[in-house]
Design a protein around this motif. Structure first.
Motif, PDB file in Angstrom:
ATOM      1  N   ALA A   5       0.821  -1.208   0.000  1.00  0.00           N
ATOM      2  CA  ALA A   5       0.000   0.000   0.000  1.00  0.00           C
ATOM      3  C   ALA A   5       0.855   1.259   0.000  1.00  0.00           C
ATOM      4  O   ALA A   5       0.351   2.357  -0.265  1.00  0.00           O
ATOM      5  N   LEU A   6       2.149   1.122   0.282  1.00  0.00           N
ATOM      6  CA  LEU A   6       3.048   2.281   0.305  1.00  0.00           C
ATOM      7  C   LEU A   6       3.395   2.710  -1.114  1.00  0.00           C
ATOM      8  O   LEU A   6       3.549   1.885  -2.013  1.00  0.00           O
ATOM      9  N   SER A   7       3.537   4.021  -1.311  1.00  0.00           N
ATOM     10  CA  SER A   7       3.945   4.533  -2.615  1.00  0.00           C
ATOM     11  C   SER A   7       5.396   4.173  -2.883  1.00  0.00           C
ATOM     12  O   SER A   7       6.139   3.738  -1.984  1.00  0.00           O
ATOM     13  N   ALA A 163      -3.458  -2.181 -10.792  1.00  0.00           N
ATOM     14  CA  ALA A 163      -4.747  -1.880 -10.166  1.00  0.00           C
ATOM     15  C   ALA A 163      -5.094  -2.850  -9.053  1.00  0.00           C
ATOM     16  O   ALA A 163      -5.755  -2.487  -8.079  1.00  0.00           O
ATOM     17  N   ALA A 164      -4.631  -4.093  -9.178  1.00  0.00           N
ATOM     18  CA  ALA A 164      -4.913  -5.112  -8.167  1.00  0.00           C
ATOM     19  C   ALA A 164      -3.961  -5.046  -6.981  1.00  0.00           C
ATOM     20  O   ALA A 164      -4.106  -5.815  -6.028  1.00  0.00           O
ATOM     21  N   GLY A 165      -2.983  -4.151  -7.031  1.00  0.00           N
ATOM     22  CA  GLY A 165      -2.038  -4.039  -5.937  1.00  0.00           C
ATOM     23  C   GLY A 165      -0.982  -5.112  -5.926  1.00  0.00           C
ATOM     24  O   GLY A 165      -0.358  -5.359  -4.893  1.00  0.00           O
ATOM     25  N   TRP A 453      -9.231  10.650  -5.702  1.00  0.00           N
ATOM     26  CA  TRP A 453      -8.898   9.293  -6.128  1.00  0.00           C
ATOM     27  C   TRP A 453      -7.755   8.705  -5.318  1.00  0.00           C
ATOM     28  O   TRP A 453      -7.686   7.482  -5.114  1.00  0.00           O
ATOM     29  N   ASP A 454      -6.848   9.552  -4.841  1.00  0.00           N
ATOM     30  CA  ASP A 454      -5.704   9.023  -4.104  1.00  0.00           C
ATOM     31  C   ASP A 454      -6.113   8.365  -2.782  1.00  0.00           C
ATOM     32  O   ASP A 454      -5.300   7.680  -2.151  1.00  0.00           O
ATOM     33  N   ALA A 455      -7.377   8.545  -2.376  1.00  0.00           N
ATOM     34  CA  ALA A 455      -7.868   7.906  -1.151  1.00  0.00           C
ATOM     35  C   ALA A 455      -8.775   6.710  -1.432  1.00  0.00           C
ATOM     36  O   ALA A 455      -9.272   6.073  -0.496  1.00  0.00           O
ATOM     37  N   VAL A 456      -9.014   6.399  -2.707  1.00  0.00           N
ATOM     38  CA  VAL A 456      -9.900   5.283  -3.057  1.00  0.00           C
ATOM     39  C   VAL A 456      -9.163   3.967  -2.818  1.00  0.00           C
ATOM     40  O   VAL A 456      -8.037   3.786  -3.288  1.00  0.00           O
ATOM     41  N   PRO A 457      -9.752   3.024  -2.086  1.00  0.00           N
ATOM     42  CA  PRO A 457      -9.061   1.758  -1.810  1.00  0.00           C
ATOM     43  C   PRO A 457      -8.989   0.867  -3.042  1.00  0.00           C
ATOM     44  O   PRO A 457      -9.708   1.066  -4.029  1.00  0.00           O
ATOM     45  N   LEU A 458      -8.144  -0.132  -2.968  1.00  0.00           N
ATOM     46  CA  LEU A 458      -8.023  -1.107  -4.039  1.00  0.00           C
ATOM     47  C   LEU A 458      -9.341  -1.869  -4.219  1.00  0.00           C
ATOM     48  O   LEU A 458     -10.123  -2.017  -3.271  1.00  0.00           O
TER      49      LEU A 458
END
Length: 464
Positions: A5-7, A163-165, A453-458
């Motif tokens: 989840a980290l950039s 997109a799936a992380g 969008w930067d707060a939208v979860p996977l």
């Protein structure tokens, strides 16, 4: 998911202060691939042992004070038309199953030199053109937001994986929209740089005058970091242009106050395929940009149909020229979709091709003219959310508006702006002046934040 989840920037900071190791990050990515890719089919090949070895090497170098840059120790994967020395470059085709790359593509070599950790090869369309085909050696990738829907164009595996992380960054290529289309439909950032900014050497060609390479990434900042590593002149690529590479993060968070934004409204508002959700998403984005201090005004471009026709003639002629011998000798080894898209190129006359190239120069000049008094353009990328696998829509009829800027060669970014009523991502497209990827990324970063969008979860992915 805590590490993934980290950039990219946060991962880099953690690696350098010893909060975790590159091996831990790589194992987390490999574990998520093992858990989800049986459903998504984003990967055609996972290189677990080599990835772990590269991660351990990165850890040793960082501990020893040898820092290769912001991607050092960061996992990534590459579209399976990019060469990786010693690995097959299959192009998702039976014709290439036995091909083993003798050397790295230029982009692969740059990422290797930057210490990035290669996880494997990603799904594509056959030779980056055919479509979401089920008659190929590997199944097509699926959209993580709804696996009954397609993830987009030929960089489908790249967009689905990000997109799936499964990872933060992937390489991609774009000839008529295959970076921005999948990015739009999968809800990630996809940047097609200026023509000539990133080397195509060692990437299987589709159309040598319109092929671009660039990153698909979880965020605009991640894309900026990836481009920093990928960009640069390559004298061995005839299309590469020797132009200074700036710091793509220097102005990334400056916002849009005072930025002049042109909107080619007729491009999308006159299109019957424009869905209400997509229309609303574009309108809301433009309103937020105005509120944030940007100057938003309409601009005129040549008719969209001219760009599309120009793109199709050039791509059909050049792709047929690349494949003509194999089409004559091994036609039945191609999948049905790819063969059906390559063969029409045989009917394009030299005069038609040259007319299309002359038109292309005129269209590129028109885009540059629209950018003379505007810093960027903001327009549609997709007129609707991703179609389903059973929709009967083929790639040539997909509601995407990416090809105009492959024709013109200007840098263009797809950035998500929300979810439609069907729960699938919506996006807009930011276009900039030649070699002003920094300006495009700045505007894209602002949109990402303004729309939330930067707060939208996977997406939640159901597995068997």
């Amino acid at each position: 998911m805590s590490l993934l989840a980290l950039s990219v920037s946060q991962l880099g900071q953690g690696l350098r202060r010893g909060a975790f190791s590159a091996e831990e990050v790589t194992r987390a990515a490999l574990g998520r691939i093992a858990a989800l890719d049986g459903t998504l089919h984003a990967f055609v090949r996972v290189e677990e042992d080599a990835a772990l070895a590269a991660a351990r090497a990165a850890d040793a170098e960082l501990r020893g004070g040898h820092d290769r840059g912001p991607l050092h120790g960061i996992p990534y994967a590459t579209k399976d038309i990019f060469d990786v020395a010693g690995l097959p470059t299959t192009c998702q085709s039976r014709l290439r199953l036995d091909h083993v790359a003798p050397a790295d593509a230029a982009v692969t070599a740059r990422l290797r030199a930057g210490g990035a950790v290669l996880l494997g090869k990603l799904a594509t369309f056959e030779f980056a053109l055919g479509g979401t085909s089920f008659d190929l050696p590997f199944p097509p990738a699926r959209n993580p937001w709804n696996t009954d829907h397609i993830p987009g164009g030929s960089s489908s595996g790249s967009a689905a994986a990000v997109a799936a992380g499964l990872l933060r960054v992937a390489t991609a290529s774009c000839t008529s929209g295959s970076i921005r289309g999948p990015a739009a439909w999968c809800g990630v950032a996809g940047l097609k740089p200026s023509f000539g900014r990133v080397s195509r050497r060692g990437v299987f060609p589709l159309s040598w005058t319109m092929d671009h390479c660039g990153p698909i990434a979880r965020s605009v900042e991640d894309a900026a970091i990836a481009l920093q590593n990928m960009a640069g002149h390559d004298p061995l690529d005839p299309g590469s242009i020797d132009h200074p590479v700036p710091d793509y993060r220097a102005a990334l968070d400056k916002g849009v106050r005072g930025l002049r934004i042109g909107v080619p409204r007729a491009f999308f508002e006159d299109q019957p395929a424009l869905a209400p959700d997509a229309r609303a998403g574009i309108a809301a984005t433009l309103a937020r940009l105005r509120t944030a201090g940007a100057v938003v005004r309409d601009v005129a471009l040549p008719d969209l149909a001219q760009f599309i026709a120009c793109s199709r003639v050039i791509m059909a002629a050049e792709s047929f020229a690349i494949h003509r011998r194999d089409l004559a000798r091994r036609l039945h080894d191609y999948g049905e979709a790819a063969a059906g898209r390559f063969l029409p190129g045989a009917g394009i006359a030299a005069a038609d091709y040259l007319d299309a190239q002359r038109l292309r120069a005129s269209l590129a000049a028109a885009v540059s003219a629209a950018l003379r008094d505007n810093d960027v353009l903001v327009t549609a990328i997709s007129l609707d959310t991703a179609p389903s696998f059973v929709s009967q829509l083929g790639p040539v009829s997909w509601p995407l508006q990416a090809s105009p800027f492959n024709v013109s060669g200007h840098p263009a970014l797809s950035v998500p702006v929300g979810l439609g009523r069907d729960g699938l991502p919506l996006a807009v497209q930011v276009v900039g002046r030649f070699f002003d990827e920094a300006g495009v990324l700045r505007a894209g970063r602002a949109i990402e934040r303004l729309t939330g969008w930067d707060a939208v979860p996977l997406p939640s992915i159901a597995t068997p």
